[in-house]
Scaffold this motif. Structure first.
Motif, mmCIF file in Angstrom:
data_model
loop_
_atom_site.group_PDB
_atom_site.id
_atom_site.type_symbol
_atom_site.label_atom_id
_atom_site.label_comp_id
_atom_site.label_asym_id
_atom_site.label_seq_id
_atom_site.Cartn_x
_atom_site.Cartn_y
_atom_site.Cartn_z
ATOM 1 N N PRO A 388 54.606 18.823 38.111
ATOM 2 C CA PRO A 388 54.203 17.555 38.965
ATOM 3 C C PRO A 388 54.321 17.907 40.772
ATOM 4 N N PRO A 389 53.966 17.414 40.988
ATOM 5 C CA PRO A 389 54.216 17.595 42.497
ATOM 6 C C PRO A 389 55.385 17.335 43.215
ATOM 7 N N GLU A 390 56.327 17.106 43.867
ATOM 8 C CA GLU A 390 57.439 17.407 44.549
ATOM 9 C C GLU A 390 57.989 15.948 44.511
ATOM 10 N N GLY A 391 57.302 14.797 44.597
ATOM 11 C CA GLY A 391 57.324 13.334 45.051
ATOM 12 C C GLY A 391 57.832 13.079 43.446
ATOM 13 N N ILE A 392 57.153 14.277 42.316
ATOM 14 C CA ILE A 392 57.435 13.439 40.932
ATOM 15 C C ILE A 392 59.081 13.464 41.214
ATOM 16 N N GLY A 393 59.513 14.559 41.623
ATOM 17 C CA GLY A 393 61.483 15.157 41.489
ATOM 18 C C GLY A 393 61.872 13.727 42.018
ATOM 19 N N GLU A 394 61.011 13.727 43.706
ATOM 20 C CA GLU A 394 62.386 12.521 44.336
ATOM 21 C C GLU A 394 62.461 10.994 42.585
ATOM 22 N N TRP A 395 61.177 10.595 42.362
ATOM 23 C CA TRP A 395 61.233 9.768 41.566
ATOM 24 C C TRP A 395 62.517 9.683 40.266
ATOM 25 N N VAL A 396 62.012 10.623 39.436
ATOM 26 C CA VAL A 396 63.283 11.374 38.932
ATOM 27 C C VAL A 396 63.931 10.732 39.215
ATOM 28 N N LYS A 397 64.530 11.752 39.902
ATOM 29 C CA LYS A 397 65.806 11.619 40.818
ATOM 30 C C LYS A 397 66.933 10.276 41.156
ATOM 31 N N GLU A 398 65.214 9.126 41.253
ATOM 32 C CA GLU A 398 65.915 7.728 41.003
ATOM 33 C C GLU A 398 65.576 6.568 39.884
ATOM 34 N N GLY A 399 65.215 7.982 38.943
ATOM 35 C CA GLY A 399 65.904 6.739 37.490
ATOM 36 C C GLY A 399 64.491 7.199 36.502
ATOM 37 N N GLY A 400 63.355 7.742 36.720
ATOM 38 C CA GLY A 400 62.432 8.259 36.026
ATOM 39 C C GLY A 400 62.900 8.657 35.066
ATOM 40 N N CYS A 401 61.536 9.427 34.710
ATOM 41 C CA CYS A 401 61.661 10.224 33.765
ATOM 42 C C CYS A 401 60.798 10.603 32.803
ATOM 43 N N LEU A 402 60.721 12.163 33.456
ATOM 44 C CA LEU A 402 58.783 12.919 33.148
ATOM 45 C C LEU A 402 59.381 13.468 31.708
ATOM 46 N N ILE A 403 58.266 13.681 31.042
ATOM 47 C CA ILE A 403 58.274 14.613 29.800
ATOM 48 C C ILE A 403 56.612 15.130 30.038
ATOM 49 N N VAL A 404 57.375 16.433 29.697
ATOM 50 C CA VAL A 404 56.278 17.387 29.877
ATOM 51 C C VAL A 404 55.984 18.028 28.576
#
Lengths: 684, 311
Positions: A388-404
């Motif tokens: 995912p784009p770099e912004g997703i990483g920030e989003w995850v750090k703030e509490g989001g969840c990424l399922i790959v």
């Protein structure tokens, strides 16, 4: 000592009878024969009334006989342990543990408790020391060690207010044993005053926590009773789609304690915001169970307070559990974004799986782009070549969840450049002639996700055939949740406040038959719920639970303590901050108002259903529980349990009857020897 | 002279210890009236024998002193050996006096504070006199009465008659009211010749009418002895508290208050006894007051004294 039929003591008023007889009885006026009245002068008859009591000590004896007879009929009893009769016993350290669980609220049980507590106090002496504690699920010290009995009665009167908690007998033994460590005397007695419900009895007890030489005296205050209650109430508290609730189901049970079962007829009424919405009649046969249900309710507002009330004929003895409470609330679902190429089989299958079910706490969107991350909680990156784009990483750090989800399209080299996520490695195609598929060979069953999936789901997952998969390269700090032929299949990495989950296979039918397995839908549902950190608010809680409000439904963050709870009785409960997170113990059933930062919410609390089961435990089970055959101790160190109903009422009416008979013999002998009061009263 | 010596001897015999054997309570316990009579008489006589004046009884029972002209063969030399005096045995023909025992069997005679009622005492006395008379060769007879003559056993001296007499005595029960004067008048018609009349009663009757009846008997030449038998409780009333008294014969009841009536009673009964004694003395009738606790030998002495005057 007490009288079991004290009303008969009123007949002691009959004592006035012999006194009146002694005062008013006149000597016989029978004429005395004389040979001739020739020489007597005629006079007028004169009446003289005797007022003097004749033989006062004989009167006292007769009064004593009458008193003893009345006392015998009033059924006197010595309420206490056999040891109470031994006036020469050594000084003792006694702990009185009183059960204050909900089942002790039965009116007759309370009376019995008072009576037997009086008996316990009666057997203690000024040289003894005593402590008082109460218990339900937890023990509470009411009175520390104090000599004599002066303060004991006050402490016990405070202890006679049962609450709504469930019974945990272990609490009494452990707390009592703990208190005994500070006991002064070698004779140590633990009185456990309870109705000894079977549901409150522990399956085992570590008696090494009890001091040696302890004598345990079970004081059973249970009475024959019948109770009706609701258990297994299933109602979905949060409504995500539409305005109606899910159907409400529950079970009505009747329990008899030391009574013969009988049929029960009743009505279960459903209320929402104090408005009677529906009712269900029921008839319980001697088996005592019926499963009932109500159709979905229409919520008129964002939050509704519901309850089910039971009424029956005959009425039961314990009414505190005849009502169960629950909360319904309308909640906005959170967003799940499925990022994948349209038309890809796996994307379609995965979206379909995520949309299966009712009242799902999420709503699913899908497309080739990430979309608005603010509205989504979970992002599923389906078989994309690059991470995912770099912004997703920030989003995850703030509490989001990424399922790959790693499929054939993934380019491992592109993932190497993003160290934030676990890298899905090279694909592995299973081409074995004996069994051309790989299977789940390892599962971290302690992981919360698999805990939610349950054993059934894990077993179903284990039967899935994987024909190909990506070999994931986890870092040492990553959690491997599932393994496929010994290689990581599902890996989790915590990233800031959020998490990344990498699944090494696809959702389509090419790399596995997972999509055709029954575990497919629950797997993805639980994975999304786990990934989102969402915790559903229960429709009701139980008395005795620790309550703390969540900051958000998205994660179980500890509250900051800036809140309070108003109980159904109007009592303001402030959080206790002695532990990691502030919390409040829920004391009574009903609706509680939660106030936090200007907002108001409600919670419902019910009595623990197991406490409503008043079935008694056999006394020998408790004794067997407390006697450990493995404990090799000297006789004086052994823990003893008074057998059966050792704290008994010893009636001694027969002793008084014997005394009456003896005194009657004495009275007859003495009365016959008295000089007869002849009318002529000739002098000797 | 005989009387004086007899009286003195009698008193001495009482003092000599013959009393204990004639105690009425003890005698009543014997049961058998014949045995009682024999015990009384034998005891009385042996008491007389032990007295310094022994021999007197012999004078008045079966012997009389020798008089010039008596057949010397009739002198009892054994008696002479014992007494140094000459006594001549009397023959039955010399005596054969009719003894009438008049026994009051009215209800008042059934009174007794102790174990011996007045009737019991009178029975024992009558039996004793009868036994003594029989032994002396006299002919005892018995009349029981209350308001009328109830039974009449004529005097006889045949053997077996005394047993019949005892039978009547034993079967006598206290019943009915007293009418002594009328009974004496009726009895007077039954007597043919001079006899000894022994009256045993409590004499609860008007003194004047009684004296009149007795005078009639005396003037016809009969010797009369009045044995007035009274219970000690009648002579001295010991009631200490108020009560109600009931006349045993009439059934009349009377409230009794000791503080108001006791003194009057004592005076009244004493006066009655004095009057009777005076009347009897005036007409030479022997009057003996016998409380039931007193031994019977005094009565027997008096009987023998009366008996002896005839000879």
């Amino acid at each position: 000592m007490a009288f079991l039929s004290p009303w008969l003591l009123l007949f002691a008023g009959a004592l006035i009878v012999p006194i009146l007889l002694h005062l008013t009885r006149r000597p016989s006026q029978r004429p005395v024969p004389f040979p001739s009245l020739l020489f007597f002068r005629r006079i007028a008859r004169r009446e003289k009334q005797r007022r003097k009591i004749q033989h006062p000590w004989l009167l006292l004896l007769r009064c004593l006989i009458l008193l003893l007879l009345v006392a015998a009929f009033a059924d006197p009893a010595w309420v206490g342990d056999v040891g109470a009769l031994n006036l020469l016993r050594e000084r003792q350290s006694g702990v009185i543990a009183v059960d204050v669980s909900m089942s002790m609220r039965h009116p007759q049980v309370r009376d019995e408790t008072r009576r037997k507590l009086r008996g316990i106090v009666g057997e203690l002496s000024a040289e003894d020391e005593s402590a008082v504690l109460t218990f339900d699920t937890e023990p509470h010290l009411v009175q520390p060690w104090l000599p004599g009995t002066a303060s004991l009665e006050r402490s016990l009167s405070e202890a006679l207010e049962p609450g709504f908690g469930a019974t945990r007998l272990e609490a009494a033994f452990l707390a009592g044993g703990e208190a005994m460590r500070d006991a002064r005397f070698s004779r140590r007695v633990l009185y456990v005053v309870s109705d000894f419900q079977k549901s409150g009895q522990p399956p085992s007890l570590n008696d090494t926590l009890l001091p040696p030489g302890l004598q345990i005296v079970p004081v059973d205050v249970g009475v024959p009773a019948f109770n009706l209650f609701v258990e297994d109430l299933r109602v979905e508290s949060e409504l995500f789609h539409g305005k109606g609730s899910r159907p409400i189901t529950f079970r009505v049970r009747s329990v008899w304690r030391n009574r013969d079962p009988f049929p029960v007829k009743g009505v279960a009424a459903l209320y929402l915001d104090d408005r009677r919405e529906a009712e269900q009649p029921f008839t319980l046969d001697e088996g005592g169970e019926a499963t009932l249900g109500f159709e979905p309710l229409q919520l008129r507002r964002e939050l509704g307070r519901g309850r089910i009330e039971l009424s029956s004929s005959p009425a039961d003895d314990l009414v505190e559990d005849n009502t169960v409470y629950f909360i319904l609330r309308r909640v906005q679902p959170f967003g799940v974004r499925l990022v994948g190429e349209p038309g890809v089989e796996g994307v379609s299958l995965l979206r379909t799986a995520l949309e299966v079910g009712t009242n799902l706490p999420w709503s699913v969107t899908s497309g080739p782009a990430v979309g608005d991350l603010e509205t989504n909680r979970v992002l599923i990156w389906y078989d994309r070549p690059a991470p995912p784009p770099e912004g997703i990483g920030e989003w995850v750090k703030e509490g989001g969840c990424l399922i790959v989800v790693s499929g054939p399209s993934v380019d491992p080299a592109a993932w190497d450049n993003v160290p934030a996520f676990p890298v899905p490695g090279e694909p592995v195609y299973v081409r074995r002639p004996d069994h051309p598929f790989a299977a789940v060979t390892g599962a971290e069953t302690s992981h919360p996700f698999l805990g939610r999936l349950g054993e059934t789901g894990i077993h179903a997952l284990g039967r899935t055939e994987f024909y190909a998969f990506r070999e994931i390269r986890p870092s040492p700090t990553d959690k491997v949740i599932l393994e496929l032929d010994g290689r990581p299949l599902l890996v989790e990495r915590a990233v800031g406040a959020g998490k990344v989950l990498v699944f090494g296979s696809t959702a389509d039918a090419r790399w596995s038959d997972f999509s055709s397995r029954a575990a497919f839908v629950p797997f993805w549902h639980e994975l999304v719920l786990y990934a989102s950190g969402y915790q559903a608010e229960p429709s009701f809680r139980l008395v005795g639970e620790r309550f703390a409000p969540r900051r958000s439904p998205w994660r179980a963050e500890g509250p900051d303590g800036n809140w309070n709870l108003q109980s159904p009785k109007g009592e303001l409960l402030r959080p206790w901050e002695g532990g990691e997170d502030p919390y409040v113990l829920l004391p009574v059933p009903g609706y509680y108002e939660l106030r936090e930062k200007g907002t108001t919410d409600w919670i419902a609390v019910n009595v623990q259903p197991r406490e409503s089961d008043i079935s008694p435990a056999p006394p020998d089970e408790l004794a067997a529980l407390l006697r450990s055959p493995e404990r090799e101790t000297a006789a004086e160190d052994r823990i003893t349990v008074a057998e059966g109903q050792s704290y008994v009422t010893r009636r001694f009416w027969w002793l008084l009857i014997l005394a009456v008979l003896a005194l009657l013999s004495l009275e007859a002998g003495v009365a016959n020897r008295l000089p007869q009061v002849k009318a002529d009263q000739r002098s000797s | 002279m005989f009387e004086r010596r007899f009286s003195a001897g009698t008193r001495r015999s009482e003092q000599a210890g013959g009393v204990g054997r004639l105690d009425p309570v003890m005698l009543a316990g014997l049961g058998n009236l014949q045995l009682v009579a024999r015990t009384i008489v034998e005891g009385f006589l042996s008491g007389l024998h032990r007295s310094p004046y022994h021999g007197f009884s012999l004078e008045f029972s079966e012997y009389r002193q020798y008089s010039p002209g008596d057949d010397i063969r009739k002198v009892d030399w054994r008696v002479y050996g014992r007494t140094d005096r000459h006594y001549v045995k009397k023959f039955e023909g010399e005596t054969n006096t009719q003894i009438y025992l008049l026994l009051d069997a009215s209800r008042s005679m059934g009174y007794g504070d102790g174990p011996v009622t007045k009737l019991d005492y009178a029975r024992m006395l009558a039996a004793s006199v009868g036994y003594l008379a029989t032994r002396q060769g006299d002919a005892p007879g018995l009349i029981t009465f209350d308001s009328t003559i109830r039974s009449f056993t004529p005097p006889k001296s045949r053997s077996g008659h005394f047993a019949a007499l005892l039978h009547h005595l034993e079967s006598t029960r206290p019943e009915g009211r007293t009418a002594l004067s009328r009974v004496l008048e009726d009895f007077a018609r039954l007597i043919r010749k001079r006899s000894i009349v022994v009256l045993l009663s409590d004499f609860y009757e008007e003194t004047e009418s009684l004296a009149r009846s007795l005078r009639f008997f005396h003037f016809r030449g009969n010797d009369v002895i009045l044995f007035q038998i009274l219970d000690p409780g009648e002579l001295e009333v010991k009631f200490t508290a108020a009560t109600t008294l009931e006349d045993m014969e009439t059934g009349e009841t009377l409230p009794f208050a000791p503080e108001e009536q006791l003194l009057h009673y004592q005076r009244a009964i004493s006066q009655h006894l004095d009057e009777l004694r005076r009347e009897c003395r005036n007409i030479y009738i022997d009057h003996v007051i016998l409380p039931t606790h007193r031994p019977l030998d005094q009565a027997l002495s008096q009987y023998l004294s009366t008996r002896g005057r005839r000879f």
